[in-house]
Write a protein that holds these residues in place. Structure first.
Motif, short mmCIF file in Angstrom:
data_model
loop_
_atom_site.label_atom_id
_atom_site.label_comp_id
_atom_site.label_asym_id
_atom_site.label_seq_id
_atom_site.Cartn_x
_atom_site.Cartn_y
_atom_site.Cartn_z
N GLU A 1 -0.60 -3.38 4.90
CA GLU A 1 0.35 -4.48 4.75
C GLU A 1 1.66 -4.03 4.12
O GLU A 1 2.50 -4.85 3.77
CB GLU A 1 -0.30 -5.60 3.91
CG GLU A 1 -1.53 -6.20 4.57
CD GLU A 1 -2.16 -7.30 3.72
OE1 GLU A 1 -1.63 -7.57 2.62
OE2 GLU A 1 -3.18 -7.86 4.16
N GLY A 2 1.81 -2.73 3.96
CA GLY A 2 3.06 -2.19 3.44
C GLY A 2 3.16 -2.18 1.93
O GLY A 2 4.22 -1.83 1.40
N ARG A 3 2.10 -2.53 1.23
CA ARG A 3 2.13 -2.53 -0.23
C ARG A 3 1.84 -1.13 -0.76
O ARG A 3 1.01 -0.40 -0.22
CB ARG A 3 1.08 -3.51 -0.77
CG ARG A 3 1.35 -4.97 -0.41
CD ARG A 3 0.20 -5.86 -0.82
NE ARG A 3 -1.03 -5.46 -0.13
CZ ARG A 3 -2.16 -6.17 -0.15
NH1 ARG A 3 -2.22 -7.30 -0.85
NH2 ARG A 3 -3.23 -5.75 0.51
N GLU A 4 2.51 -0.76 -1.84
CA GLU A 4 2.30 0.54 -2.45
C GLU A 4 1.01 0.54 -3.25
O GLU A 4 0.79 -0.34 -4.09
CB GLU A 4 3.49 0.89 -3.34
CG GLU A 4 3.51 2.34 -3.75
CD GLU A 4 4.79 2.72 -4.47
OE1 GLU A 4 5.59 3.47 -3.91
OE2 GLU A 4 4.97 2.25 -5.61
N VAL A 5 0.15 1.53 -3.00
CA VAL A 5 -1.15 1.64 -3.65
C VAL A 5 -1.23 2.99 -4.34
O VAL A 5 -0.93 4.03 -3.74
CB VAL A 5 -2.30 1.50 -2.63
CG1 VAL A 5 -3.65 1.67 -3.33
CG2 VAL A 5 -2.23 0.16 -1.91
N GLU A 6 -1.64 2.99 -5.61
CA GLU A 6 -1.84 4.24 -6.33
C GLU A 6 -3.17 4.86 -5.92
O GLU A 6 -4.22 4.22 -6.01
CB GLU A 6 -1.81 4.01 -7.84
CG GLU A 6 -1.83 5.29 -8.65
CD GLU A 6 -1.70 5.06 -10.14
OE1 GLU A 6 -1.55 6.04 -10.89
OE2 GLU A 6 -1.73 3.87 -10.57
N ARG A 7 -3.11 6.09 -5.44
CA ARG A 7 -4.31 6.79 -4.98
C ARG A 7 -5.00 7.58 -6.08
O ARG A 7 -6.22 7.57 -6.20
CB ARG A 7 -3.96 7.73 -3.83
CG ARG A 7 -3.36 7.07 -2.61
CD ARG A 7 -4.29 6.04 -2.00
NE ARG A 7 -3.84 5.62 -0.68
CZ ARG A 7 -4.32 4.56 -0.05
NH1 ARG A 7 -5.25 3.80 -0.61
NH2 ARG A 7 -3.87 4.24 1.15
N LEU A 8 -4.22 8.31 -6.86
CA LEU A 8 -4.81 9.05 -7.98
C LEU A 8 -3.77 9.27 -9.06
O LEU A 8 -2.56 9.21 -8.81
CB LEU A 8 -5.40 10.39 -7.54
CG LEU A 8 -4.47 11.50 -7.07
CD1 LEU A 8 -5.10 12.86 -7.37
CD2 LEU A 8 -4.23 11.39 -5.57
#
Length: 285
Positions: free
Chosen positions: A109-116
């Motif tokens: 959905e284009g939202r920024e997600v922190e992976r690590l």
């Protein structure tokens, strides 16, 4: 067959190209990177490769060149494609500096997600004291040509999914810890192997971060099959490795609550303990 002489040089290899992040103009400490699909195992990008990506970005951001201690918490699974790394200098001193870094990607959905998220201490390995006092001993394993080549063998199909990571490695497993590949796991929770990179690049401090998570999980030797996702990984780099393949020994002593730990020792061709690691992983369900 014996281990081939190095062909790719440090700084000019596939590993170097795939871990290089480009700094954003006008945004100090922020880097863009394209995460390569070549480091996928099963269905996600290998945690050691991701740690090397952030470790290299922190090397650019901090005044000291080498990771001495680095800890990563894996929050969500990373995917091949564009990502953003944001670093922060926490403290700088004469002999050591500390920093943190996070890797972000966009979801569907284009939202920024922190992976690590990583926190680390950096120094100059060449400036460290040379005295060694240790009770540790190199792992006893067969010669390179007597170990089991993972490419195309029965072990390569034990876990369904991508094995792209294996094509970037020159990995030979100790047959004593590879019974799981033939349906006869020992139950001891151990994994040992000799590790190089497929293009012959020698190891350095950054590739030791990859090596800490490059072997198959010890869960296979416990008779468990399936993905074993890393939740947390800490690596202590003790010395710059000598040229040649590494020897990596991993052991799990406790599986409880659906989680297992892996304690790792990494030895170089000169019989030096060059890195230690511990990770917490979710056992296959």
């Amino acid at each position: 067959m014996t281990y081939a002489a190095a062909r790719a040089a440090i700084g000019d290899s596939e590993f170097d190209r795939d871990t290089k992040a480009v700094g954003r103009a006008g945004e100090p400490g922020t880097y863009d990177i394209e995460l390569s699909p070549g480091w996928v195992i099963v269905s996600a990008i290998n945690g050691g490769y991701l740690l090397a990506v952030l470790g290299r970005a922190l090397r650019e951001a901090l005044p000291h060149p080498d990771p001495i201690t680095i800890t990563a918490h894996y929050l969500t699974a990373s995917a091949p494609g564009p990502a953003v790394i944001r670093t922060q200098t926490v403290r700088t001193g004469r002999s050591m500096s500390s920093g943190q870094a996070s890797l972000f990607q966009r979801d569907e959905e284009g939202r920024e997600v922190e992976r690590l998220r990583v926190i680390a201490g950096y120094a100059d390995l060449d400036a460290m004291p040379t005295e060694v006092r240790t009770a540790a001993r190199p792992p006893d394993m067969p010669a390179w040509e007597e170990c089991l080549d993972v490419h195309g063998g029965p072990e390569s199909g034990v876990i369904p999914g991508s094995t792209a990571l294996l094509d970037r490695l020159d990995l030979r497993l100790d047959p004593a810890t590879a019974g799981w590949a033939l349906g006869s796991p020992s139950g001891a929770g151990e994994m040992r192997g000799r590790l190089g990179l497929a293009d012959g690049r020698d190891h350095d401090a950054i590739s030791l971060l990859l090596a800490a998570d490059a072997l198959p999980p010890t869960a296979l030797d416990l008779g468990l099959k399936g993905w074993t996702p890393t939740l947390e990984l800490t690596v202590h780099v003790r010395s710059r490795p000598a040229p040649g393949p590494l020897r990596v020994a991993i052991r799990t002593r406790n599986l409880a609550g659906g989680l297992l730990e892996e304690d790792t020792e990494i030895w170089d061709s000169a019989d030096r303990l060059v890195a230690q690691a511990r990770q917490l992983a979710r056992a296959p369900r």
